[in-house]
Every structure is written in structure tokens, then in C-alpha cells.
Design a protein around this motif. Structure first.
Motif, PDB file in Angstrom:
ATOM      1  N   GLU A  42      44.926   4.508  44.001  1.00  0.00           N
ATOM      2  CA  GLU A  42      46.372   4.418  44.049  1.00  0.00           C
ATOM      3  C   GLU A  42      46.787   4.970  45.675  1.00  0.00           C
ATOM      4  N   ASP A  43      45.754   5.688  46.447  1.00  0.00           N
ATOM      5  CA  ASP A  43      46.051   6.056  47.680  1.00  0.00           C
ATOM      6  C   ASP A  43      45.520   5.164  48.774  1.00  0.00           C
ATOM      7  N   ALA A  44      44.663   4.245  48.294  1.00  0.00           N
ATOM      8  CA  ALA A  44      44.195   3.300  49.177  1.00  0.00           C
ATOM      9  C   ALA A  44      45.151   2.543  50.009  1.00  0.00           C
ATOM     10  N   PRO A  45      44.778   2.539  51.324  1.00  0.00           N
ATOM     11  CA  PRO A  45      45.895   1.716  52.222  1.00  0.00           C
ATOM     12  C   PRO A  45      46.070   0.503  51.819  1.00  0.00           C
ATOM     13  N   ALA A 274      41.194   4.882  57.655  1.00  0.00           N
ATOM     14  CA  ALA A 274      41.678   5.492  56.650  1.00  0.00           C
ATOM     15  C   ALA A 274      41.758   7.287  56.781  1.00  0.00           C
ATOM     16  N   ALA A 275      40.763   7.755  57.288  1.00  0.00           N
ATOM     17  CA  ALA A 275      40.593   9.119  57.545  1.00  0.00           C
ATOM     18  C   ALA A 275      41.721   9.567  58.356  1.00  0.00           C
ATOM     19  N   LEU A 276      42.289   8.616  59.246  1.00  0.00           N
ATOM     20  CA  LEU A 276      43.615   8.831  60.145  1.00  0.00           C
ATOM     21  C   LEU A 276      44.739   8.778  59.250  1.00  0.00           C
ATOM     22  N   GLY A 277      44.903   8.570  58.136  1.00  0.00           N
ATOM     23  CA  GLY A 277      45.970   8.497  57.331  1.00  0.00           C
ATOM     24  C   GLY A 277      46.818   7.187  57.513  1.00  0.00           C
ATOM     25  N   VAL A 278      46.149   6.016  58.030  1.00  0.00           N
ATOM     26  CA  VAL A 278      47.101   4.816  58.136  1.00  0.00           C
ATOM     27  C   VAL A 278      47.375   4.331  56.698  1.00  0.00           C
TER      28      VAL A 278
END
Length: 411
Positions: A42-45, A274-278
Motif C-alpha cells: 500500500e505504501d509503494a510509490p 523510494a528511500a527518499l520518500g518519493v
């Protein structure tokens, strides 16, 4: 012009995982059946196929859009321009030379602006053969062709390309989204976003269609004041993933903007972004990233041969004999693999080939050079006269001689 981007922002829906029917629509060389695979987290970019799915089909063609949909991506991205007679068509470059047979159909017009061609002339061009003979006959699509391929699971990112060459294009796109039933349904479903690099064009579009999500593109993250200005008309901000760092990502979030990156073409680059929260990741290989998100083998046809490195910026000239730019392949498997006739293709569709007689034993490496040199057991030279690899960072894909995608690499 809205002054509150968060009030305009629509929730972005995650696409359901591709089922057996859509998986079967893709060639087995690219996507294996995955009906039993888990959906993406669900939290995948949000996943966007670049120019459709430009890594596995000719960019900005219906074939690429169909690959994007079949991948299970949330969106596929397109580039829209206006023909000389005002028809909205889908094409990236400013000239037709790179991705069409314009030299055969309209000799001497290879470097003319693509927007100087009428719609009828554009329809005479082959936009698929440059990628592979399998796609011979693919035409430059009309804007509406993208809506016909899109679904409520896989929507469309519409980039307004080079608006200075297409006066009035913002109104044309806004009218299509408002008046065409297929586009309107996608807008209502939250499956449309408009984007562009031209700030003035984006502002015009925001004034015309304030309820359509809008993204400002810039190659690097600017200062906080500039981002705050973007936030007066845009909902999101997109940038080159290679230039993004934690400080830049934080500035974008502080401005209240969603954050996207382009053009991500390896799983390692995906993880870094993804680790940068994009919020959004755009790439040429949505099929592979969709598999990656769902815990599947990314390259189901891989024989063990992978791209170990791409040496783009060598000391001295890129095409110096023997030691110029090159890509390094490695057989990470347990069996010998004949790589004769395999190709390496970059994001611009430049191609490096491997000659006959090259079999990699387990653990062996092969250097594939763009320029001249003496072939050896561990080196093959294409003898090219122009550099291929982008010194500022590039991505390459490895394909077998029978069109099996083996690996991608980004530096």
C-alpha cells in the motif's frame, strides 16, 4: 489560479495487480504470468510507465501504452504536441529524425520541427521500426488514442511538451479532458495528471483547468521560495532522480507538493528513490518494477548474464581505441552462455551489439565497447564513430538475440 494546492489535490489510486488476462497480453519474453502474485504494498510509490513503456516498446506508441497497462502500473506517461493543422499528437522529440522513417518518407525534412508536419503527414511516418521490426507500422498516435488504452486502474500522465512550439496547446488539452467522455471519466476517477517543464505553460493550464492535478517538472530541486511559487498553481513536483537528495526532498514536502522522480530504470535506483520518500516513480520498464513491487523475479527470462557496469566517462576521449566507453557484462550463473548477437540498448535507443563467437563461462566478464579496438576473448569493439553512453549518467538494457530482456543497469 488556485492558491491552495492541497485543496485541489486528488487522492491517487493504487492500481490492482495485473491479472492473468493482462499478463498474457504481454510477450512471454517480457512478463511471465503472475495471477497469483501479491499486490504491490500500500505504501509503494505510484508507478508510471515513461512514454508508455519505452524500455520494452517504441516510445509514445499504442504498443507502449498497452505494455504500460499490462504491467499493472498506476499510470503511463505521454508527451503531447500540436501538428501544423492543430491536431494533438503524441511524440517526445522536437524533430522526427530519431524515432521515425522521415528520411525515407520526407527526405530533407529530418531536422524540421515535428510541429511543422500536418496530421496527415505525421500519419505517413513509421514510429515503430526504429525500435524493432516487430513494431513496423506503428503510427504516431492522436491524443485520444491514449484514452482508449487507459483504464481506471492505469491512468495517464499527460506531459505538455515544448509548448512554445504548440501555441494554444493548454486549451486543447483542457478541452479534451472536459469534453471527451473517455478523458472525463479518467479525470473523475483520479487517473489523470498534467505535467510539464514550462512554468508559464503550467500556470496557463492551471488557470484553464484548476481541478485537474498538475505537476511542475525541473531537472533539479530549486530553493524553497521557488517551490512555494510552484505550489500556488501545481500539486506536485517532479525531478531527475539522480539530482535528488534528502534536503531537496524535504524542501519539496515543506512546500506542500507531491514528489516524483524520472527516469528510473534499475531496481537499485528505484530503492534509492523510494528511500527518499518519493510519491511517484517514472521509468521505462514499468513491467519490471511492477514485478519488483510484488516480490516477483524481475527478469524471469534471465540466463545469469547481467550488466555489471557501464563505464561512460573514461579518461580521455570517449571513443579512444581500445580503452574508450564500454559496458561490462558478467555471467553470474552456473553455466556457460553464448551472448553472440545480443544487444545493449540505452534510453535513447542507441544500440551496442555483441559479435559472433562470444560464450561467457560462469564468472567470466565481457567488455562491450562503442568505439574501435582489437577484439579479444574478454572484449568486443563495435567500431562506432559517435559516443553512445551519456557521461552524466545513463541506463542500458541487455537483450538476447531473440528479444529476451535480461537485465537493466543505471549509473
Amino acid at each position: 489560479m488556485t492558491q491552495n494546492p492541497t485543496a485541489r489535490r486528488r487522492p491517487v489510486l493504487r492500481a490492482a495487480a495485473a491479472g492473468a488476462a493482462t499478463a498474457a497480453a504481454l510477450s512471454a519474453a517480457v512478463l511471465a504470468p503472475s495471477a497469483t502474485a501479491a499486490p504491490a504494498p500500500e505504501d509503494a510509490p505510484v508507478l508510471i510507465g515513461h512514454r508508455g513503456a519505452a524500455g520494452t516498446a517504441p516510445e509514445n506508441t499504442v504498443a507502449a501504452f498497452e505494455d504500460g497497462v499490462a504491467s499493472g502500473a498506476d499510470f503511463f506517461e505521454i508527451d503531447v504536441q500540436l501538428s501544423a493543422d492543430g491536431v494533438p499528437f503524441l511524440f517526445h522529440d522536437n524533430t522526427p529524425a530519431r524515432t521515425t522513417n522521415v528520411a525515407e518518407v520526407f527526405p530533407g525534412r529530418e531536422d524540421d520541427p515535428i510541429t511543422s508536419f500536418t496530421w496527415d503527414e505525421l500519419q505517413q511516418l513509421d514510429a515503430g521500426s526504429y525500435f524493432s521490426e516487430e513494431y513496423a507500422g506503428e503510427r504516431i498516435p492522436h491524443l485520444d488514442d491514449a484514452a482508449e488504452v487507459a483504464t481506471r486502474n492505469t491512468g495517464v500522465f499527460i506531459e505538455i511538451k515544448s509548448p512554445v512550439n504548440s501555441p494554444g496547446i493548454e486549451q486543447v488539452v483542457a478541452d479534451a479532458l472536459a469534453e471527451d467522455a473517455e478523458w472525463s471519466e479518467l479525470v473523475e476517477a483520479g487517473k489523470i495528471e498534467v505535467l510539464g517543464f514550462d512554468e508559464a505553460s503550467n500556470q496557463r493550464f492551471a488557470e484553464i483547468a484548476p481541478d485537474v492535478p498538475l505537476q511542475q517538472l525541473v531537472g533539479t530541486v530549486p530553493d524553497a521560495a521557488t517551490l512555494e511559487r510552484y505550489a500556488t498553481f501545481a500539486d506536485a513536483f517532479g525531478t531527475n532522480y539522480r539530482t535528488l537528495d534528502e534536503a531537496g526532498a524535504e524542501r519539496v514536502r515543506d512546500a506542500g507538493l507531491g514528489l516524483g522522480v524520472y527516469t528510473v530504470n534499475s531496481t537499485e535506483a528505484y530503492d534509492e528513490a523510494a528511500a527518499l520518500g518519493v510519491d511517484r516513480i517514472t521509468g521505462d520498464f514499468p513491467i519490471q518494477f511492477s514485478r519488483y513491487e510484488r516480490g516477483l523475479k524481475v527478469f524471469p527470462q534471465n540466463t545469469g548474464v547481467q550488466v555489471a557496469d557501464s563505464v561512460n566517462d573514461v579518461p580521455g576521449a570517449d571513443l579512444q581505441p581500445e580503452t574508450g566507453e564500454h559496458v561490462v557484462l558478467e555471467n553470474t550463473g552456473n553455466h556457460a552462455v553464448d551472448v553472440s548477437g545480443w544487444i545493449l540498448r540505452d534510453a535513447a535507443n542507441n544500440v551496442l551489439e555483441i559479435g559472433e563467437g562470444y560464450e561467457l563461462e560462469a564468472g567470466e566478464r565481457l567488455r562491450v565497447y562503442t568505439g574501435p579496438g582489437a577484439d579479444a576473448e574478454d572484449a568486443y569493439y563495435n567500431g562506432g564513430t559517435a559516443n553512445v553512453l551519456n557521461n552524466g549518467g545513463d541506463s542500458v538494457a541487455l537483450w538476447t538475440d531473440d528479444a529476451q530482456l535480461q537485465d537493466t543497469f543505471a549509473n
